[in-house]
Motif scaffolding. Structure first.
Motif, short mmCIF file in Angstrom:
data_model
loop_
_atom_site.label_atom_id
_atom_site.label_comp_id
_atom_site.label_asym_id
_atom_site.label_seq_id
_atom_site.Cartn_x
_atom_site.Cartn_y
_atom_site.Cartn_z
N ILE A 4 -1.95 -3.81 -8.61
CA ILE A 4 -0.37 -3.67 -9.04
C ILE A 4 0.28 -2.83 -8.56
CG2 ILE A 4 0.94 -3.54 -11.25
CD1 ILE A 4 -1.76 -4.36 -12.76
N ASP A 5 -0.04 -1.75 -8.19
CA ASP A 5 0.91 -0.86 -7.52
C ASP A 5 1.33 -1.52 -6.09
OD1 ASP A 5 0.80 1.17 -9.37
OD2 ASP A 5 -0.76 2.23 -8.52
N ALA A 6 0.37 -2.00 -5.40
CA ALA A 6 0.62 -2.71 -4.17
C ALA A 6 1.67 -3.91 -4.39
CB ALA A 6 -0.66 -3.18 -3.37
N ALA A 7 1.53 -4.67 -5.13
CA ALA A 7 2.33 -5.67 -5.69
C ALA A 7 3.63 -5.22 -5.89
CB ALA A 7 1.62 -6.52 -6.91
N SER A 9 5.22 -2.60 -4.85
CA SER A 9 5.93 -2.30 -3.49
C SER A 9 6.19 -3.51 -2.54
CB SER A 9 4.89 -1.33 -2.42
OG SER A 9 4.52 -0.21 -3.38
N ARG A 10 5.15 -4.71 -2.72
CA ARG A 10 5.48 -5.84 -2.02
C ARG A 10 6.77 -6.50 -2.28
NH1 ARG A 10 0.64 -7.39 -2.44
NH2 ARG A 10 -0.24 -6.48 -0.77
N ILE A 11 6.83 -6.49 -3.80
CA ILE A 11 7.95 -7.61 -4.35
C ILE A 11 9.45 -6.74 -4.70
CG2 ILE A 11 6.07 -8.85 -5.56
CD1 ILE A 11 7.23 -7.36 -8.10
N ALA A 12 9.25 -5.57 -4.06
CA ALA A 12 10.54 -4.54 -4.50
C ALA A 12 11.81 -4.96 -3.94
CB ALA A 12 10.21 -3.28 -3.99
N SER A 13 11.85 -5.60 -2.71
CA SER A 13 12.86 -6.19 -2.06
C SER A 13 13.47 -7.36 -2.59
CB SER A 13 12.44 -6.38 -0.51
OG SER A 13 11.65 -7.27 -0.32
N VAL A 14 12.79 -8.17 -3.48
CA VAL A 14 13.02 -9.53 -3.86
C VAL A 14 13.24 -9.32 -5.58
CG1 VAL A 14 12.14 -12.01 -4.23
CG2 VAL A 14 11.87 -10.53 -2.02
N CYS A 15 12.62 -8.65 -6.09
CA CYS A 15 12.63 -8.79 -7.59
C CYS A 15 13.23 -7.35 -8.12
CB CYS A 15 10.96 -8.60 -8.38
SG CYS A 15 9.96 -10.23 -7.91
N ILE A 16 14.02 -7.46 -9.24
CA ILE A 16 14.89 -6.32 -9.93
C ILE A 16 13.76 -5.78 -10.89
CG2 ILE A 16 16.84 -7.55 -9.42
CD1 ILE A 16 17.27 -8.09 -12.40
N GLU A 17 13.94 -4.54 -11.13
CA GLU A 17 13.50 -3.68 -12.25
C GLU A 17 14.10 -4.22 -13.44
OE1 GLU A 17 12.90 0.73 -13.95
OE2 GLU A 17 11.89 0.20 -11.88
N TYR A 53 5.90 -14.44 -5.41
CA TYR A 53 6.16 -13.84 -4.05
C TYR A 53 4.98 -12.78 -3.75
CZ TYR A 53 8.71 -11.54 -0.33
OH TYR A 53 9.20 -11.14 1.02
N ASN A 54 4.50 -12.18 -4.66
CA ASN A 54 3.45 -11.59 -4.43
C ASN A 54 2.39 -12.19 -3.59
OD1 ASN A 54 1.75 -8.79 -4.44
ND2 ASN A 54 0.44 -9.73 -5.53
N ARG A 55 2.02 -13.59 -4.14
CA ARG A 55 0.84 -14.30 -3.46
C ARG A 55 1.42 -14.98 -2.10
NH1 ARG A 55 -2.29 -15.79 -0.86
NH2 ARG A 55 -3.99 -17.41 -1.15
N LEU A 56 2.72 -15.40 -2.10
CA LEU A 56 3.29 -15.78 -0.81
C LEU A 56 3.28 -15.10 0.18
CD1 LEU A 56 6.01 -18.38 -2.21
CD2 LEU A 56 3.63 -18.94 -1.71
N TRP A 146 -3.68 -12.26 -6.92
CA TRP A 146 -2.49 -11.90 -6.58
C TRP A 146 -1.51 -12.42 -7.36
CZ3 TRP A 146 -2.37 -9.36 -1.89
CH2 TRP A 146 -3.84 -9.40 -0.95
N VAL A 147 -1.58 -13.51 -8.10
CA VAL A 147 -0.51 -13.88 -9.22
C VAL A 147 -0.65 -12.86 -10.37
CG1 VAL A 147 0.32 -15.68 -10.63
CG2 VAL A 147 -0.37 -16.19 -8.33
N VAL A 148 -1.69 -12.58 -10.70
CA VAL A 148 -1.89 -11.71 -11.89
C VAL A 148 -1.28 -10.33 -11.65
CG1 VAL A 148 -3.75 -10.51 -13.22
CG2 VAL A 148 -3.77 -12.94 -12.83
N ALA A 149 -1.67 -9.76 -10.34
CA ALA A 149 -1.09 -8.53 -9.95
C ALA A 149 0.23 -8.30 -9.89
CB ALA A 149 -1.93 -8.04 -8.70
#
Length: 318
Positions: A4-7, A9-17, A53-56, A146-149
């Motif tokens: 989840i931590d890795a996810a 970081s991976r999605i930070a540029s696409v998803c907002i908090e 996005y985490n999966r793709l 990946w989707v769950v994370a």
């Protein structure tokens, strides 16, 4: 939690908090502290963007060239279509013909090919055939680590935001269909806030996750039921999420369509937020009194906003 931590970081540029909100008016009415995670403000209008996005993002060059297939009533398909537009990939989204038109048009707007299927029981067969025939990568809406994370980053944010507010979330209400969001949030909460209990909220008559956990094996919904919560009406309990939540879920709560409509009106009146029916069930569990919060701190996730304008207008005007 490492995934989840890795996810995150991976999605930070696409998803907002998305923000964690509260209303003094609602707190006074309910006798407790209600924290509302406005995930309906996410870029594509639902939490599904995170897992998609985490999966793709981890597909290799050959997989990206071949493209992907998604099976979805709307939000997952929309997230897949948007992510593919960012990553230069082609997506085929197989959806039930009964899916809200607003969602289908937005999916097509991102360049995805949409195939509508009249019988929802045929969705799996059609998507599997396309995946095999075109050698695409199938991306499920929930049944994938990946989707769950990616979905778990919602729970991660809630626990970090609550800690910054100086509070511990006693219970978290999670809208549940296949279980991706529920399982991801359960993993995040267990790691960051072990005292937090997780509840799956489902429409009455569609409580497949609650029944699955109670019986100790996966239970699917029978065809023929009706609910306003199209995003939560899928027939299947996903295997990966079920194995995660079966020992981590405190319980399940069923809410009626009328209670869901009331929650949609509350979200709009108190927070100015448009929420789709399936995204409002967690709030419905609290506002209806099915989960009393007197003396407690409880968080609910508003998981999406994608709904036909005429439908939401009619609900809000009632």
């Amino acid at each position: 939690m490492t995934d989840i931590d890795a996810a995150a970081s991976r999605i930070a540029s696409v998803c907002i908090e998305t923000p964690l909100l509260e209303s003094p008016v609602l707190n006074a009415r309910l006798g407790g502290r209600l924290l509302v995670k406005a995930e309906n403000l996410q870029v594509t209008g639902s939490f599904k963007l995170r897992g998609a996005y985490n999966r793709l993002a981890v597909l290799d060059a050959d997989e990206r060239r071949r493209g992907v297939v998604a099976r979805s009533s709307g939000n997952h398909g929309l997230a897949i279509a948007y992510c593919c537009s960012l990553l230069g990939m082609h997506a085929v989204v197989v959806a039930p013909a009964s899916a809200p038109n607003a969602k289908i048009q937005r999916i097509r707007g991102y360049g995805a090919e949409v195939i509508l299927v009249d019988d929802p029981r045929e969705l799996a067969r059609v998507s599997d055939e396309i995946t095999r025939a075109q050698r695409r990568v199938f991306v499920p809406p929930a049944d994938d680590p990946w989707v769950v994370a990616g979905a778990g980053t919602v729970g991660r944010e809630i626990m970090h935001q609550a800690a910054a507010m100086g509070v511990v979330v006693g219970s978290l209400m999670v809208p549940c269909s296949g279980g991706g969001l529920t399982s991801g949030c359960a993993l995040a909460a267990n790691a960051l806030s072990p005292a937090t209990t997780i509840y799956a909220v489902e429409p009455i008559g569609f409580e497949k996750m609650a029944k699955s956990v109670a019986l100790g094996h996966r239970v699917d919904n029978q065809p023929g039921g009706r609910t306003i919560c199209d995003a939560l009406s899928g027939p299947y309990t996903a295997e990966v999420p079920f194995e995660i939540v079966r020992s981590r879920l405190a319980g399940g709560i069923g809410v009626s369509d009328d209670e869901t409509k009331d929650a949609m009106r509350t979200a709009f009146a108190e927070f100015g937020l448009a929420v789709e029916p399936g995204g409002a069930v967690g709030l419905a569990a609290v506002m209806s009194g099915r989960f009393p919060i007197i003396g407690k701190t409880v968080a609910v996730i508003l998981s999406g906003r994608n709904v036909d304008p005429d439908l939401v207008a009619g609900i809000l005007a009632a």
